[in-house]
Design an enzyme around this catalytic site. Structure first.
Site, PDB file in Angstrom:
ATOM      1  N   HIS A  61      -7.203   6.109  -1.875  1.00  7.22           N
ATOM      2  CA  HIS A  61      -6.722   5.946  -0.320  1.00  7.22           C
ATOM      3  C   HIS A  61      -5.317   6.585  -0.236  1.00  7.22           C
ATOM      4  CE1 HIS A  61      -7.008   3.742   3.769  1.00  7.22           C
ATOM      5  NE2 HIS A  61      -6.091   4.838   3.750  1.00  7.22           N
ATOM      6  N   LEU A  64      -2.701  13.110   2.466  1.00  8.53           N
ATOM      7  CA  LEU A  64      -1.967  14.166   1.664  1.00  8.53           C
ATOM      8  C   LEU A  64      -1.585  15.262   2.790  1.00  8.53           C
ATOM      9  CD1 LEU A  64      -3.895  15.238  -1.479  1.00  8.53           C
ATOM     10  CD2 LEU A  64      -1.834  14.014  -1.259  1.00  8.53           C
ATOM     11  N   ASP A 303      -2.732   3.647   0.133  1.00 10.79           N
ATOM     12  CA  ASP A 303      -2.725   4.024   1.491  1.00 10.79           C
ATOM     13  C   ASP A 303      -1.212   4.853   1.663  1.00 10.79           C
ATOM     14  OD1 ASP A 303      -3.226   4.510   4.089  1.00 10.79           O
ATOM     15  OD2 ASP A 303      -3.133   2.709   4.683  1.00 10.79           O
TER      16      ASP A 303
HETATM   17  O1  DOR Z   1      -0.512   2.675   8.689  1.00 15.27           O
HETATM   18  C1  DOR Z   1      -1.399   3.572   8.453  1.00 15.27           C
HETATM   19  N1  DOR Z   1      -1.035   5.155   8.450  1.00 15.27           N
HETATM   20  N2  DOR Z   1      -2.779   3.334   8.540  1.00 15.27           N
HETATM   21  C2  DOR Z   1      -3.767   4.337   8.648  1.00 15.27           C
HETATM   22  O2  DOR Z   1      -4.963   3.609   8.507  1.00 15.27           O
HETATM   23  C3  DOR Z   1      -3.357   5.605   8.657  1.00 15.27           C
HETATM   24  C4  DOR Z   1      -2.066   5.964   8.078  1.00 15.27           C
HETATM   25  C5  DOR Z   1      -1.629   7.183   8.360  1.00 15.27           C
HETATM   26  O3  DOR Z   1      -2.351   8.244   8.199  1.00 15.27           O
HETATM   27  O4  DOR Z   1      -0.604   7.199   8.788  1.00 15.27           O
END
Ligand code: DOR
Length: 448
Positions: A61, A64, A303
């Site tokens: 996750h 990029l 993430d």
């Molecule tokens: O906090 C987040 N930022 N959650 C997400 O699901 C997307 C991500 C982002 O792309 O900045």
């Protein structure tokens, strides 16, 4: 390509239940042999005694940001950051500008992974608008390993049900971002005592859980593989636990911030702590750790969500959600799961290697003889404090800046080449493998 031998490290490969002091011989970009006292006179010797040798981490996750937000991250800078964190395989999320909803963009993302292997995740719906399904067969043929509208839930249950059906026809999972926007509203942090104290608009745990429940029902209905992204609440863990017991084809991941930070930390108003889903309570942290320990949660993913300084240097509720995480994935996991006593080192490494590779059915995450030599070498016991300038990511939105962590990556090998090696450091070196490179070693390194 020259042969290289990692000599005398603690080799941990959760996929094969290996945990012993062994040598690892690398030849032609692949793992050639693992054993005791391997005789390899022609190979470059790297002494890794006192260090752990594990499969390169698999982070499923990662944002990029290319195409569209190259000021925040590019595929080159993101993979440069990845190998700094010991990550050799990343799955890249499609919430770019434009979204990855076309085979040519899938090919573009895949082709640009150099230091680390990049597997593109394609969008579920065109433009991630939740309306028209993408051409999943073409996207899969171009290299998409999964489908996700991450950043948003697919609002229509009907569209989600069709997405699961089509994705299963091409043999790939759907990754669900579970947050009901109606329940999230204008919320910016978890609903509870901490949000009242902070005076910030709340997001209830139910915003996540109703979507987890819906998507599990749809996975059971279609028989299609569902992977739930960034699980953060005790209720979600329990829903997945029950679904697995019922035989539903569901997997899930959590992120280091959901077992190392809580909503109480948000009282600092540090905008790096604004993230979707939001940081939860200490009771949720305990449930996440239980889910990791009992196999309910299959993987830990970062993430990694880079945001520019300008965008984050605002009031908490005006900041975009997300924090970077590729480079702190391993040390935060070691500090909060292993050194805390919640989990053994091999079990935690399984959640960073074989677990995520299995969840998305992608190569990597093992040290089996014959596979591509993707390896991380780390010191599990070094204590160090994260500095803002230490990161290689283009962005700096990490809540771990200034925090002390235990465990540090010393070397990363990707496709048989050294792509990161710590040249010198202040903490002292417990074992070999971290001195400056000699001529032979330089030959094995990639210039980046
Ligand atoms: O906090 C987040 N930022 N959650 C997400 O699901 C997307 C991500 C982002 O792309 O900045």
């Amino acid at each position: 390509m020259k042969r290289m031998i990692l000599r005398g490290g603690r080799v941990i490969d959760p996929a094969s239940n290996t945990d012993a002091t062994l040598d690892v011989l690398i030849a032609d970009g692949a793992i050639a042999e693992i054993g005791s006292s391997i005789d390899a006179a022609d190979a470059t010797e790297i002494d890794v005694s006192g260090l752990v040798v594990a499969p390169g981490l698999v982070d499923i996750h990662v944002h990029l940001r290319e195409p569209g937000r190259e000021d925040e991250e590019t595929i080159a800078s993101g993979t440069h950051a990845a190998v700094h964190g010991g990550v050799t395989t990343v799955a890249a999320m499609p919430n770019t500008e434009p979204a990855i909803d076309d085979p040519s963009w899938v090919e573009y993302v895949r082709a640009r992974g150099r230091e680390a292997t990049v597997h593109p995740i394609a969008a579920i719906t065109m433009g991630r608008e939740g309306k028209t399904l993408t051409g999943m067969a073409e996207l899969e043929a171009a290299g998409a390993v999964a489908f996700s509208d991450d950043g948003c839930s697919v609002l229509s249950a009907n569209v989600m049900r069709r997405a699961l059906e089509y994705a299963s026809m091409v043999g790939r999972p759907v990754i669900a971002h579970c947050e009901d926007p109606a329940l999230v509203g204008h919320g910016v942090m978890h609903e509870g005592l901490a949000s009242t104290r902070a005076g910030l608009r709340p997001i209830p745990a139910a915003a996540e859980e109703v979507m987890v429940a819906r998507d599990i029902i749809l996975a059971a209905d279609t028989g299609a593989r569902l992977h739930i992204a960034h699980v953060s609440t005790a209720g979600s863990v329990e829903l997945v636990r029950r679904a697995k017991a019922d035989g539903v084809p569901v997997t899930c991941e959590t992120c280091p911030h959901y077992f190392s930070l809580t909503d109480d930390d948000v009282r600092s108003y540090d905008t790096s702590l604004r993230v979707n889903p939001p940081l939860r309570t200490s009771a949720d942290v305990v449930a996440i750790m239980e889910g990791l320990a009992d196999g309910t949660i299959d993987a830990i993913a970062s993430d990694h969500a880079p945001h520019s300084l300008e965008e984050k240097q605002v009031e908490f509720d005006a900041a975009p959600p997300g924090m970077i995480g590729l480079e702190t994935l391993l040390p935060v996991t070691l500090t909060h799961l292993v050194h805390s006593g919640a989990m053994t080192l091999p079990a935690a490494l399984g959640l960073l290697t074989s677990g995520p590779a299995r969840a998305l059915d992608i190569p990597g995450g093992t040290l089996e003889v014959g596979v591509q030599a993707d390896i991380v070498v780390f010191d599990p016991n070094t204590e160090w404090t994260v500095g803002a300038d230490w990161f290689r990511s283009k962005s700096r939105n990490s809540p771990f800046v200034g925090r002390t962590l235990t465990g540090r990556v010393r070397m990363t090998i990707s496709r048989g080449r050294i792509v990161f090696e710590e040249e010198s450091h202040d903490e002292g070196c417990s074992g070999g493998g971290c001195g400056s490179g000699n001529a032979e070693r330089d030959e094995l390194a990639v210039n980046v």
